[in-house]
Design a protein around this motif. Structure first.
Motif, PDB file in Angstrom:
ATOM      1  N   GLU A  46      20.067  23.157  -5.582  1.00  0.00           N
ATOM      2  CA  GLU A  46      19.755  23.031  -4.136  1.00  0.00           C
ATOM      3  C   GLU A  46      18.819  24.472  -3.842  1.00  0.00           C
ATOM      4  OE1 GLU A  46      23.419  23.534  -2.082  1.00  0.00           O
ATOM      5  OE2 GLU A  46      23.979  25.442  -3.238  1.00  0.00           O
ATOM      6  N   ASP A  47      18.808  25.245  -4.836  1.00  0.00           N
ATOM      7  CA  ASP A  47      17.861  26.451  -4.650  1.00  0.00           C
ATOM      8  C   ASP A  47      16.344  26.421  -5.216  1.00  0.00           C
ATOM      9  OD1 ASP A  47      18.653  26.589  -7.235  1.00  0.00           O
ATOM     10  OD2 ASP A  47      19.527  28.715  -7.323  1.00  0.00           O
ATOM     11  N   LEU A  48      15.907  25.236  -5.710  1.00  0.00           N
ATOM     12  CA  LEU A  48      14.796  25.112  -6.082  1.00  0.00           C
ATOM     13  C   LEU A  48      13.548  25.333  -4.825  1.00  0.00           C
ATOM     14  CD1 LEU A  48      15.058  22.150  -8.767  1.00  0.00           C
ATOM     15  CD2 LEU A  48      15.120  24.974  -8.795  1.00  0.00           C
ATOM     16  N   GLU A  49      12.620  25.552  -5.155  1.00  0.00           N
ATOM     17  CA  GLU A  49      11.518  25.693  -4.177  1.00  0.00           C
ATOM     18  C   GLU A  49      10.885  24.217  -4.056  1.00  0.00           C
ATOM     19  OE1 GLU A  49       8.492  28.895  -4.708  1.00  0.00           O
ATOM     20  OE2 GLU A  49      10.006  30.146  -5.513  1.00  0.00           O
ATOM     21  N   THR A  50      10.088  24.020  -2.773  1.00  0.00           N
ATOM     22  CA  THR A  50       9.816  22.845  -2.814  1.00  0.00           C
ATOM     23  C   THR A  50       8.704  22.283  -4.167  1.00  0.00           C
ATOM     24  OG1 THR A  50       9.715  22.969  -0.447  1.00  0.00           O
ATOM     25  CG2 THR A  50       8.220  21.263  -1.253  1.00  0.00           C
ATOM     26  N   TRP A  51       7.960  22.849  -4.609  1.00  0.00           N
ATOM     27  CA  TRP A  51       7.058  22.587  -5.677  1.00  0.00           C
ATOM     28  C   TRP A  51       7.693  22.319  -6.860  1.00  0.00           C
ATOM     29  CZ3 TRP A  51       6.697  24.811 -10.212  1.00  0.00           C
ATOM     30  CH2 TRP A  51       6.750  26.111 -10.522  1.00  0.00           C
ATOM     31  N   GLN A  52       8.871  23.220  -7.072  1.00  0.00           N
ATOM     32  CA  GLN A  52       9.839  22.890  -8.249  1.00  0.00           C
ATOM     33  C   GLN A  52      10.346  21.451  -8.095  1.00  0.00           C
ATOM     34  OE1 GLN A  52      12.068  26.573  -7.558  1.00  0.00           O
ATOM     35  NE2 GLN A  52      10.760  27.499  -9.726  1.00  0.00           N
ATOM     36  N   ARG A  53      10.925  21.204  -7.031  1.00  0.00           N
ATOM     37  CA  ARG A  53      11.622  19.805  -6.758  1.00  0.00           C
ATOM     38  C   ARG A  53      10.769  18.819  -7.013  1.00  0.00           C
ATOM     39  NH1 ARG A  53      16.079  20.390  -2.883  1.00  0.00           N
ATOM     40  NH2 ARG A  53      16.511  22.735  -2.454  1.00  0.00           N
ATOM     41  N   LEU A  54       9.501  18.723  -6.740  1.00  0.00           N
ATOM     42  CA  LEU A  54       8.555  17.759  -6.957  1.00  0.00           C
ATOM     43  C   LEU A  54       8.411  17.731  -8.451  1.00  0.00           C
ATOM     44  CD1 LEU A  54       6.272  18.275  -3.822  1.00  0.00           C
ATOM     45  CD2 LEU A  54       7.968  16.571  -4.222  1.00  0.00           C
ATOM     46  N   ASN A  55       8.022  18.838  -9.164  1.00  0.00           N
ATOM     47  CA  ASN A  55       7.670  18.772 -10.425  1.00  0.00           C
ATOM     48  C   ASN A  55       8.896  18.539 -11.264  1.00  0.00           C
ATOM     49  OD1 ASN A  55       7.728  20.746 -13.019  1.00  0.00           O
ATOM     50  ND2 ASN A  55       5.450  20.289 -12.294  1.00  0.00           N
ATOM     51  N   VAL A  56      10.022  18.818 -10.979  1.00  0.00           N
ATOM     52  CA  VAL A  56      11.268  18.358 -11.806  1.00  0.00           C
ATOM     53  C   VAL A  56      11.503  17.051 -11.550  1.00  0.00           C
ATOM     54  CG1 VAL A  56      13.720  18.881 -11.922  1.00  0.00           C
ATOM     55  CG2 VAL A  56      12.292  20.603 -11.846  1.00  0.00           C
ATOM     56  N   THR A  57      11.406  16.301 -10.462  1.00  0.00           N
ATOM     57  CA  THR A  57      11.775  15.335 -10.117  1.00  0.00           C
ATOM     58  C   THR A  57      10.846  14.101 -11.295  1.00  0.00           C
ATOM     59  OG1 THR A  57      12.631  15.382  -8.154  1.00  0.00           O
ATOM     60  CG2 THR A  57      11.964  13.291  -8.408  1.00  0.00           C
ATOM     61  N   ALA A  58       9.542  14.508 -10.859  1.00  0.00           N
ATOM     62  CA  ALA A  58       8.382  13.872 -11.930  1.00  0.00           C
ATOM     63  C   ALA A  58       8.784  13.815 -13.326  1.00  0.00           C
ATOM     64  CB  ALA A  58       7.070  14.401 -11.590  1.00  0.00           C
ATOM     65  N   PHE A  59       9.100  15.050 -13.675  1.00  0.00           N
ATOM     66  CA  PHE A  59       9.355  15.104 -15.138  1.00  0.00           C
ATOM     67  C   PHE A  59      10.723  14.185 -15.434  1.00  0.00           C
ATOM     68  CE2 PHE A  59       6.470  18.650 -15.584  1.00  0.00           C
ATOM     69  CZ  PHE A  59       5.910  18.541 -16.809  1.00  0.00           C
ATOM     70  N   LEU A  60      11.823  14.444 -14.714  1.00  0.00           N
ATOM     71  CA  LEU A  60      13.115  13.827 -15.078  1.00  0.00           C
ATOM     72  C   LEU A  60      12.936  12.324 -14.964  1.00  0.00           C
ATOM     73  CD1 LEU A  60      15.269  15.997 -13.147  1.00  0.00           C
ATOM     74  CD2 LEU A  60      15.035  15.829 -15.700  1.00  0.00           C
ATOM     75  N   VAL A  61      11.956  11.640 -14.113  1.00  0.00           N
ATOM     76  CA  VAL A  61      12.049  10.230 -13.973  1.00  0.00           C
ATOM     77  C   VAL A  61      11.136   9.739 -15.107  1.00  0.00           C
ATOM     78  CG1 VAL A  61      12.609  10.021 -11.692  1.00  0.00           C
ATOM     79  CG2 VAL A  61       9.988  10.163 -12.261  1.00  0.00           C
ATOM     80  N   SER A  62      10.252  10.486 -15.605  1.00  0.00           N
ATOM     81  CA  SER A  62       9.355   9.984 -16.787  1.00  0.00           C
ATOM     82  C   SER A  62      10.135   9.746 -18.065  1.00  0.00           C
ATOM     83  CB  SER A  62       8.099  11.046 -17.133  1.00  0.00           C
ATOM     84  OG  SER A  62       8.527  12.212 -17.699  1.00  0.00           O
ATOM     85  N   GLY A  63      11.320  10.423 -18.072  1.00  0.00           N
ATOM     86  CA  GLY A  63      12.198  10.458 -19.138  1.00  0.00           C
ATOM     87  C   GLY A  63      12.748   9.294 -19.106  1.00  0.00           C
ATOM     88  N   LEU A  64      13.339   8.677 -18.049  1.00  0.00           N
ATOM     89  CA  LEU A  64      14.198   7.567 -17.846  1.00  0.00           C
ATOM     90  C   LEU A  64      13.442   6.181 -18.225  1.00  0.00           C
ATOM     91  CD1 LEU A  64      16.329   8.191 -14.761  1.00  0.00           C
ATOM     92  CD2 LEU A  64      16.960   8.249 -17.035  1.00  0.00           C
ATOM     93  N   ALA A  65      12.052   6.154 -17.683  1.00  0.00           N
ATOM     94  CA  ALA A  65      11.145   5.336 -17.957  1.00  0.00           C
ATOM     95  C   ALA A  65      11.007   5.029 -19.424  1.00  0.00           C
ATOM     96  CB  ALA A  65       9.793   5.368 -17.336  1.00  0.00           C
ATOM     97  N   ALA A  66      10.882   6.265 -20.353  1.00  0.00           N
ATOM     98  CA  ALA A  66      10.616   5.996 -21.605  1.00  0.00           C
ATOM     99  C   ALA A  66      12.085   5.640 -22.443  1.00  0.00           C
ATOM    100  CB  ALA A  66      10.254   7.473 -22.250  1.00  0.00           C
ATOM    101  N   GLN A  67      12.883   5.888 -21.859  1.00  0.00           N
ATOM    102  CA  GLN A  67      14.359   5.531 -22.529  1.00  0.00           C
ATOM    103  C   GLN A  67      14.929   4.212 -22.196  1.00  0.00           C
ATOM    104  OE1 GLN A  67      16.090   7.151 -25.089  1.00  0.00           O
ATOM    105  NE2 GLN A  67      17.558   5.521 -25.029  1.00  0.00           N
ATOM    106  N   ALA A  68      14.665   3.814 -20.978  1.00  0.00           N
ATOM    107  CA  ALA A  68      15.081   2.654 -20.425  1.00  0.00           C
ATOM    108  C   ALA A  68      14.054   1.765 -19.903  1.00  0.00           C
ATOM    109  CB  ALA A  68      16.267   2.795 -19.479  1.00  0.00           C
ATOM    110  N   PRO A  69      13.127   1.328 -20.735  1.00  0.00           N
ATOM    111  CA  PRO A  69      11.892   0.382 -20.053  1.00  0.00           C
ATOM    112  C   PRO A  69      12.461  -0.593 -19.112  1.00  0.00           C
ATOM    113  CG  PRO A  69      12.215   0.136 -22.598  1.00  0.00           C
ATOM    114  CD  PRO A  69      13.325   0.964 -22.255  1.00  0.00           C
TER     115      PRO A  69
END
Length: 141
Positions: free
Chosen positions: A18-41
């Motif tokens: 909850e303490d992330l800045e807005t740009w960090q929230r967006l960046n982290v979300t983008a990175f995290l979902v890319s991992g799921l797409a790779a692992q669970a096509p």
């Protein structure tokens, strides 16, 4: 074509500290979902095409739900996702200081599991299992 609502027996979720800045929230979300797409096509739908026949890449076949919580909520969710062996990706605070995948992996590898300073976690799996992992988190505003 059916107009019935589509119900999913699985869930894609991202949990952000909850303490992330807005740009960090967006960046982290983008990175995290890319991992799921790779692992669970199987989470990917079909490619898109507009009326002029221009093709676009496929995207997730279902919504991505974004949650937030305290550092403690994230730590508890991490423990639960590991115990359930669900597909997951993580983002630690150290990754904000790196600029590439090699250094990202080295930063995570340098910390013991219990010492990871988690700022984000994504998970995919059966709806009930994901709900249990996210216990205590709230929907991102």
């Amino acid at each position: 074509m059916s107009t019935e609502p589509i119900r999913f027996d699985t869930k894609i979720a991202v949990l952000l500290r909850e303490d992330l800045e807005t740009w960090q929230r967006l960046n982290v979300t983008a990175f995290l979902v890319s991992g799921l797409a790779a692992q669970a096509p199987d989470v990917l739908g079909e490619p898109y095409e507009d009326a002029d026949g221009v093709s676009y890449l496929p995207m997730f076949r279902q919504p991505v739900l974004v949650f937030e919580g305290t550092k403690e909520t994230l730590t508890a969710a991490h423990t639960r996702v590991l115990s359930r062996s669900l597909p997951r990706a993580l983002f630690t605070s150290d990754l904000f200081a790196t600029g590439n995948d090699r250094d990202n992996r080295a930063a995570v590898r340098a910390a013991a599991t219990a010492d990871l300073d988690l700022v984000g976690l994504s998970v995919y799996g059966p709806r009930n299992a994901v709900d249990k992992v996210l216990k205590g988190a709230r929907m991102h505003p």
